[in-house]
Structure formats: structure tokens, C-alpha cells
Scaffold this motif. Structure first.
Motif, PDB file in Angstrom:
ATOM      1  N   LEU A 247       0.813  -1.272   0.069  1.00  0.00           N
ATOM      2  CA  LEU A 247       0.084  -0.112  -0.053  1.00  0.00           C
ATOM      3  C   LEU A 247       0.931   1.383   0.108  1.00  0.00           C
ATOM      4  N   ALA A 248       2.082   1.151   0.439  1.00  0.00           N
ATOM      5  CA  ALA A 248       2.935   2.410   0.755  1.00  0.00           C
ATOM      6  C   ALA A 248       3.335   2.860  -0.746  1.00  0.00           C
ATOM      7  N   GLU A 249       3.202   1.745  -1.726  1.00  0.00           N
ATOM      8  CA  GLU A 249       3.648   1.932  -3.041  1.00  0.00           C
ATOM      9  C   GLU A 249       2.366   2.666  -3.745  1.00  0.00           C
ATOM     10  N   ILE A 250       1.209   1.967  -3.586  1.00  0.00           N
ATOM     11  CA  ILE A 250       0.066   2.371  -4.405  1.00  0.00           C
ATOM     12  C   ILE A 250      -0.604   3.371  -4.026  1.00  0.00           C
ATOM     13  N   MET A 251      -0.415   3.755  -2.709  1.00  0.00           N
ATOM     14  CA  MET A 251      -1.288   4.963  -2.202  1.00  0.00           C
ATOM     15  C   MET A 251      -0.679   6.342  -2.832  1.00  0.00           C
ATOM     16  N   VAL A 252       0.420   6.499  -3.597  1.00  0.00           N
ATOM     17  CA  VAL A 252       0.862   7.331  -4.199  1.00  0.00           C
ATOM     18  C   VAL A 252      -0.160   7.773  -5.624  1.00  0.00           C
ATOM     19  N   LEU A 253      -0.635   6.426  -6.030  1.00  0.00           N
ATOM     20  CA  LEU A 253      -1.685   6.508  -7.097  1.00  0.00           C
ATOM     21  C   LEU A 253      -2.965   6.814  -6.451  1.00  0.00           C
ATOM     22  N   ILE A 254      -3.381   5.986  -5.413  1.00  0.00           N
ATOM     23  CA  ILE A 254      -4.689   5.958  -5.018  1.00  0.00           C
ATOM     24  C   ILE A 254      -4.951   7.390  -4.276  1.00  0.00           C
ATOM     25  N   ALA A 255      -4.247   7.809  -3.743  1.00  0.00           N
ATOM     26  CA  ALA A 255      -4.623   8.935  -3.074  1.00  0.00           C
ATOM     27  C   ALA A 255      -5.102  10.143  -3.857  1.00  0.00           C
ATOM     28  N   PRO A 256      -4.604  10.310  -4.827  1.00  0.00           N
ATOM     29  CA  PRO A 256      -4.983  11.451  -5.717  1.00  0.00           C
ATOM     30  C   PRO A 256      -6.561  11.077  -6.369  1.00  0.00           C
ATOM     31  N   LEU A 257      -6.603   9.813  -6.658  1.00  0.00           N
ATOM     32  CA  LEU A 257      -8.028   9.373  -7.117  1.00  0.00           C
ATOM     33  C   LEU A 257      -9.049   9.586  -6.163  1.00  0.00           C
ATOM     34  N   LEU A 258      -8.707   9.238  -4.968  1.00  0.00           N
ATOM     35  CA  LEU A 258      -9.785   9.215  -3.778  1.00  0.00           C
ATOM     36  C   LEU A 258     -10.159  10.809  -3.544  1.00  0.00           C
ATOM     37  N   THR A 259      -9.267  11.643  -3.670  1.00  0.00           N
ATOM     38  CA  THR A 259      -9.227  12.928  -3.101  1.00  0.00           C
ATOM     39  C   THR A 259      -9.783  13.999  -4.142  1.00  0.00           C
ATOM     40  N   MET A 260      -9.366  13.682  -5.506  1.00  0.00           N
ATOM     41  CA  MET A 260      -9.410  14.771  -6.353  1.00  0.00           C
ATOM     42  C   MET A 260     -10.751  15.465  -6.615  1.00  0.00           C
ATOM     43  N   ARG A 261     -11.999  14.790  -6.139  1.00  0.00           N
ATOM     44  CA  ARG A 261     -13.099  15.320  -6.253  1.00  0.00           C
ATOM     45  C   ARG A 261     -13.679  16.159  -5.164  1.00  0.00           C
ATOM     46  N   LEU A 262     -12.969  16.115  -4.172  1.00  0.00           N
ATOM     47  CA  LEU A 262     -13.532  16.647  -2.752  1.00  0.00           C
ATOM     48  C   LEU A 262     -13.715  18.041  -3.061  1.00  0.00           C
ATOM     49  N   LEU A 263     -12.609  18.969  -3.314  1.00  0.00           N
ATOM     50  CA  LEU A 263     -12.849  20.215  -3.505  1.00  0.00           C
ATOM     51  C   LEU A 263     -13.249  20.964  -4.731  1.00  0.00           C
ATOM     52  N   ALA A 264     -12.571  20.222  -5.867  1.00  0.00           N
ATOM     53  CA  ALA A 264     -12.666  20.568  -7.063  1.00  0.00           C
ATOM     54  C   ALA A 264     -14.018  20.615  -7.864  1.00  0.00           C
ATOM     55  N   GLU A 265     -14.826  19.577  -7.318  1.00  0.00           N
ATOM     56  CA  GLU A 265     -16.341  19.459  -7.576  1.00  0.00           C
ATOM     57  C   GLU A 265     -17.068  20.823  -7.114  1.00  0.00           C
ATOM     58  N   GLU A 266     -16.653  20.962  -5.932  1.00  0.00           N
ATOM     59  CA  GLU A 266     -17.625  22.185  -5.076  1.00  0.00           C
ATOM     60  C   GLU A 266     -17.264  23.723  -6.075  1.00  0.00           C
ATOM     61  N   HIS A 267     -15.856  23.558  -6.446  1.00  0.00           N
ATOM     62  CA  HIS A 267     -15.605  24.912  -7.092  1.00  0.00           C
ATOM     63  C   HIS A 267     -16.255  24.776  -8.538  1.00  0.00           C
ATOM     64  N   ARG A 268     -16.349  23.519  -9.278  1.00  0.00           N
ATOM     65  CA  ARG A 268     -16.997  23.443 -10.770  1.00  0.00           C
ATOM     66  C   ARG A 268     -18.411  23.622 -10.584  1.00  0.00           C
ATOM     67  N   GLU A 269     -19.290  22.939  -9.528  1.00  0.00           N
ATOM     68  CA  GLU A 269     -20.491  23.281  -9.403  1.00  0.00           C
ATOM     69  C   GLU A 269     -21.019  24.432  -8.828  1.00  0.00           C
ATOM     70  N   GLY A 270     -20.096  25.134  -8.252  1.00  0.00           N
ATOM     71  CA  GLY A 270     -20.575  26.605  -7.464  1.00  0.00           C
ATOM     72  C   GLY A 270     -21.039  26.216  -6.226  1.00  0.00           C
ATOM     73  N   THR A 271     -21.116  25.014  -5.675  1.00  0.00           N
ATOM     74  CA  THR A 271     -21.603  24.793  -4.445  1.00  0.00           C
ATOM     75  C   THR A 271     -20.873  25.330  -3.484  1.00  0.00           C
ATOM     76  N   VAL A 272     -19.337  25.650  -3.655  1.00  0.00           N
ATOM     77  CA  VAL A 272     -18.492  26.306  -2.826  1.00  0.00           C
ATOM     78  C   VAL A 272     -19.154  27.697  -2.241  1.00  0.00           C
ATOM     79  N   GLU A 273     -19.935  28.157  -3.292  1.00  0.00           N
ATOM     80  CA  GLU A 273     -20.348  29.649  -2.973  1.00  0.00           C
ATOM     81  C   GLU A 273     -21.304  29.283  -1.678  1.00  0.00           C
TER      82      GLU A 273
END
Ligand SMILES: Nc1ncnc2c1ncn2[C@@H]1O[C@H](COP(=O)(O)OP(=O)(O)OP(=O)(O)O)[C@@H](O)[C@H]1O
Ligand SMILES: [Mg+2]
Lengths: 304, 242
Positions: free
Chosen positions: B58-84
Motif C-alpha cells: 500500500l505504501a507504493e500504491i497510495m501514491v496513485l490511489i490518494a489522488p484518485l480518492l481526493t481529486m473530487r473533494l474540493l474541485a467539484e465544489e468549485h466546478r458546481e459552484g456549491t462552494v459559494e
């Protein structure tokens, strides 16, 4: 309830809102009217505590948006210009989330009531992504009202939805008058006239006029404008005849007829029909013309 | 606290409704399953079972998995405008970031818990070094939290999820392999310092061999704190940019 004083907001060197002052009392619907880029959204974002002002003071419910931002945010319900949604949530889940986040004491009951009010109860388990534009707009209103805020800020809530829904949304806004202070933005003059108690007109960040719709309506329609199409004679001759009418100051060719503008409140329709009868010219078309908002701004700016 | 919980709950529900999260979970189980299977097969004849096997992988594959698990979290709020709406709700900006981070960490913890199944199998077929395994799991749990915090940070920088994932992948790769630079300069002291700055520099020489050192716990906690702090600041800056 809302007190805006000498508000200035700059984006870099561009001044989006320039020394704007106005107030809104409880039980009042105030309209912000202006064309694209006038600064409506910027003003509303400052009132909701989303953007800080560059200068000036803004108070909502007696709290300053900068020093007491949380208190202001507690008192405001906001529908942004583009309804922000979580497409993967259900309708109910979405409204419930905002109710909880804003600390509504009994969220489930509040959500039920607001969904009922906006006729979304039968769709409460549907995903937000499946809603049509008009329904999304209603969902946006539900979200803005679920915590029963004293101040409601609606940024162009009638944009991009069909005429039936537009009327519905206007009725909703009017129904808010009793319990809320409402700030409502639009770029449609007739809409603001129908809905608002008071109107603030913005152009390029500046207030160009403010007052009740009746007063503004009179100020903003300097004279009346008619479209006239007469047959039976060459256009040049008809133009001359029209120019001779009492009170008419300009006659402009447009399509197969003319636009005649006259001073003051004077209605020239009777004069035109009399003219047609006198000279035996068949009257093909005669109708009043609404000035576009842009035209009105231009006249207001020329006057000021 | 309550608002963190409300944000957290929504995000966790999103994970369990998201096809991507299930895809990641499937890949996660497939990879760990194959590795485990091979190791058990070897342990019959060649060598004893490796207690830190799954965490090491996991120490190796988290480098790949972490970006995939977290990319949506705030980027989506910005895109949909819900951040407002989030930023105009009567809540602290920090609780948005912390609630989201905890949800990602909770989902990772859930994935990690699934791999405990392998450990139960091991306990039944051999005598693994349980203390060693527990240390390694603790290590990878903290390590995972640090990588997720970095992923969340980059999700706050853009409304483009792919870009967010890409940026955090690069950063995590640097944080993971950064000590290779020490090999290039061929100076042992520099190499040691660089190794101590990398993610694996605080995992491989300690947790992985069953040793729990305070400095490693502090390192991962520090990475999380710094990344979350920057993420909160980035979210706040949205207010200035409009
Ligand atoms: N985030 C931003 N960065 C830079 N300039 C901005 C930003 N937001 C708005 N502006 C500028 O500020 C001015 C006012 O914009 P604003 O969005 O407030 O107008 P508006 O009245 O809401 O217009 P519309 O009818 O198009 O919604 C415009 O000139 C716009 O280009
Ligand atoms: Mg706008």
C-alpha cells in the motif's frame, strides 16, 4: 435590515461596484436592476459574506459583513445566479444537508415543509441530476429558504427557465414579502416593476437611479415611442407628414414603417389615426414600442 | 465539531455512492489479494510470511490511489459552484476542509480494514508476528492520511479534477522518490536528510520492520497538518478571487 453604504469592490484595477449605497427594510422587496456586468452579482456576494468589500460598509440585520460574518451568514438565504447543486444527491438529501449545516433545529420537518411549498415532495427521492432546469431553480429556492432566514438574496432567479416557471418564481418572490427582506436581481425592467417595492438601478457598478417602480417608470420613459406603418404614399412623403405632428421630435425609418418618438407622456396614437383618415392613407400598423433596458440606461446616463 | 460531522457524513455517503470509489476498492483488493496469495504460496516452502506485506504494498500504491480518492473533494465544489453556498453558510472554512479530509481518511480506513481479512487467514494457517503487523498497519494508516491530505490540498487549487489528481500524483511521487536525488549527489549526509523528508523514509526503516518511532508519527501528522492548513488557506482565498 440591509444597509449598504459607499460600497466599493474592485477586482484588480477593475471597479465592479463603485460607491453604492442603498437600504432594504423588513417586509420589502428591493430589486437590483442592471445589464450584464453592472455589478449585481458582486453586490450580492458581498451581502452574503462570500466576497469582502474593498471599501465601504455593509450591514445585514445590524451586523457588519466583515466583523460579524457568521452572524450575517446565519440570517441570509442565498440563491446564486447559477443554482449550485450536488448532482449525486437526492432532492431531499440536498435540502437536508443545507438545513443541517445552517443549524435548523428540526431539519427533517423544515425540509418536508419547504419541499411541499415548492412542490418537490413527490420528487424528493430523485437524484438532483435528473431535475429539469425549472425544477432545479425551485430546488435552489428551497435551499435558500429552508432555514427561514430573515434576509433572502436571489440572484436572477428567473433566468433561463420557461415563461410558465418564470411567473411561478415571481409569485414565490412576491409571497416572501410578509416575512422576509428580499433582494432580487434582474436585467428585465418589467419583471422588476411587477415584483419589487423599490428598485436600485446599476450601471457599470454605479447607482444611476433608485426609487419605487412607478416613479422610475415615469423617469425612465422620456416620451413615448410608436411604430407606424402607413400605405398609399411614398415613404418620404409619409415621413414629412409624421414629422409635422405636434410633439413629435424624431421620426426614424425602420423596416416598412417608422418609429416616431414624442415628448412627455403624450400618446400620439390618436394623432396618427386622425392623420391617416385626413389624407386617406391606409393604416397598416400602429403599436407602442417598449424601450430596451439598454436604451433606458443610455437616456438615464445622458440625463445624469 | 457538529459541522465537521455534517460535512463528513455527506462525503462518506458520496464515497459509497461513487463508482470510482468502488473501482478503486476493487483494484485495491485485487492487488492486495494477488500479493497475499503469492506470499502465502512462497511461505509454504521458501520463507516465512511477511508480516508487513500488505502495508508495504500500500505504501507504493497510495501514491496513485490518494489522488484518485481526493481529486473530487474540493474541485467539484468549485466546478458546481456549491462552494459559494458552503462559504456563505454559517460555518468555519476549516470545518469544510477537515470534514472532507476525515471522510477520505475514513474511506481509506475502510479499505484497510478489508485487508485485515488476510491477516485473519494468516493467524489461522501460521504464527505471524502480530505486533509487527499491527505496527505496519498503524504506519500505513498514518502514511495514507498524509497522502490523502496532500491530495485534498491539490483538489483545492482547481476546479478540474483530472488536473488536481495529476498535480497531487506528481507531488506524491516527489515526496516518495525524492531521496533518489541524494543518490545523484552521492553525499551520504545529504542522502540521509533527503530520505528523512520523504514519505517512505518514515515508513520503510521503522513501521515496515515493526518499529514505532515517535518521530515518524510526528512526521506524518506534520504533513497532514501542513497540507490541511494550506488547503484551508486556498479555500479562503476563493473569497478574495470571487
Ligand atoms: N471574479 C472576478 N474577477 C474579475 N472580475 C470580475 C469577477 N467577477 C465579476 N467581475 C467583473 O465585475 C463586473 C461586475 O460583474 P457582476 O458579475 O457583478 O455583474 P452582474 O451585474 O451580475 O452581471 P450579469 O448580469 O452578467 O450577471 C464585470 O465587469 C465583471 O467582468
Ligand atoms: Mg450576475
Amino acid at each position: 435590515m440591509i444597509v449598504v453604504k459607499d460600497l466599493v469592490r474592485r477586482y484588480g484595477t477593475h471597479t465592479a461596484v463603485d460607491r453604492l449605497s442603498f437600504t432594504a427594510q423588513p417586509g420589502e422587496i428591493v430589486g437590483l436592476l442592471g445589464p450584464n456586468g453592472a455589478g449585481k452579482t458582486t453586490t450580492m456576494r458581498i451581502l452574503t459574506g462570500f466576497l469582502p468589500p474593498t471599501a465601504g460598509s455593509v450591514q445585514v440585520g445590524g451586523f457588519d459583513v466583515q466583523t460579524d460574518s457568521l452572524e450575517v451568514r446565519r440570517r441570509v438565504g442565498y440563491l446564486p445566479e447559477r443554482v449550485p447543486v450536488y448532482p449525486d444527491m437526492t432532492v431531499r438529501g440536498y435540502v437536508l444537508f443545507w438545513a443541517r449545516l445552517r443549524g435548523v433545529p428540526r431539519p427533517a420537518a423544515a425540509v418536508e415543509a419547504v419541499l411541499k411549498r415548492f412542490d418537490l415532495l413527490d420528487r424528493q427521492h430523485k437524484l438532483v441530476r435528473s431535475l429539469s432546469k425549472g425544477l432545479r431553480q425551485r430546488l435552489g429556492l428551497a435551499q435558500a429558504l429552508v432555514h427561514n432566514p430573515p434576509v433572502v438574496i436571489l440572484d436572477e432567479p428567473t433566468i433561463g427557465i420557461d415563461p410558465g416557471q418564470v411567473i411561478e418564481v415571481r409569485e414565490v418572490v412576491k409571497s416572501l414579502r410578509q416575512e422576509h427582506t428580499v433582494l432580487f436581481s434582474s436585467h428585465i425592467l418589467s419583471e422588476v416593476e411587477q415584483v419589487c417595492d423599490r428598485v436600485v438601478i446599476l450601471h457599470r457598478g454605479r447607482m444611476v437611479a433608485a426609487g419605487t417602480p412607478e416613479v422610475l417608470g415615469r423617469q425612465m420613459k422620456p416620451g413615448t415611442h410608436l411604430y407606424v406603418a402607413l400605405g398609399g404614399k411614398a415613404p418620404a412623403e409619409i415621413k414629412k407628414l409624421l414629422q409635422k405632428l405636434d410633439g413629435v421630435h424624431t421620426v426614424r425609418e425602420q423596416g416598412a414603417g417608422f418609429v416616431i418618438s414624442s415628448h412627455g407622456e403624450r400618446d400620439q396614437r390618436a394623432a396618427v389615426t386622425a392623420l391617416s383618415a385626413r389624407h386617406g392613407l391606409p393604416l397598416l400598423e400602429l403599436r407602442p414600442i417598449e424601450l430596451s433596458l439598454e436604451d433606458i440606461f443610455l437616456t438615464l446616463l445622458e440625463k445624469g | 465539531m457538529l459541522t465537521i460531522w455534517i460535512i463528513f457524513r455527506r462525503e462518506v455517503a458520496q464515497y459509497f455512492a461513487s463508482p470510482l470509489a468502488y473501482l478503486i476498492a476493487a483494484a485495491f483488493l485485487l492487488l492486495t489479494g494477488i500479493t497475499f496469495n503469492n506470499d502465502v504460496a512462497l511461505s509454504i516452502t521458501v520463507k516465512p510470511v511477511e508480516p508487513a506485506l500488505i502495508p508495504d504494498l500500500l505504501a507504493e500504491i497510495m501514491v496513485l490511489i490518494a489522488p484518485l480518492l481526493t481529486m473530487r473533494l474540493l474541485a467539484e465544489e468549485h466546478r458546481e459552484g456549491t462552494v459559494e453556498l458552503l462559504l456563505t453558510a454559517p460555518i468555519a472554512d476549516s470545518s469544510i476542509v477537515i470534514g472532507k479530509f476525515l471522510s477520505a481518511w475514513a474511506y481509506f480506513t475502510f479499505l484497510l480494514a478489508l485487508t485485515l481479512l488476510y491477516q485473519f487467514i494468516l493467524v489461522n494457517i501460521s504464527q505471524p508476528d502480530i505486533a509487527h503487523t499491527i505496527a505496519a498497519y498503524l504506519g500505513i494508516w498514518l502514511y495514507g492520511g498524509a497522502t490523502l491530505a496532500v491530495g485534498l490540498l491539490f483538489s483545492a487549487t482547481t476546479e478540474n479534477q483530472i488536473l488536481a489528481a495529476f498535480l497531487s500524483l506528481i507531488t506524491l511521487l516527489v515526496l516518495y522518490f525524492g531521496d533518489s536525488a541524494g543518490q545523484i549527489v552521492a553525499n551520504l549526509d545529504v542522502a540521509a536528510i533527503l530520505f528523512n523528508l520523504t514519505l517512505r523514509g518514515h515508513y520503510a526503516p521503522s513501521f515496515s520492520i515493526g518499529v514505532v518511532r515517535a518521530e515518524d508519527v510526528v512526521y506524518y501528522a506534520g504533513v497532514m497538518a501542513v497540507a490541511l492548513f494550506i488547503a484551508i488557506r486556498l479555500l479562503e482565498s476563493k473569497r478574495w478571487r470571487g
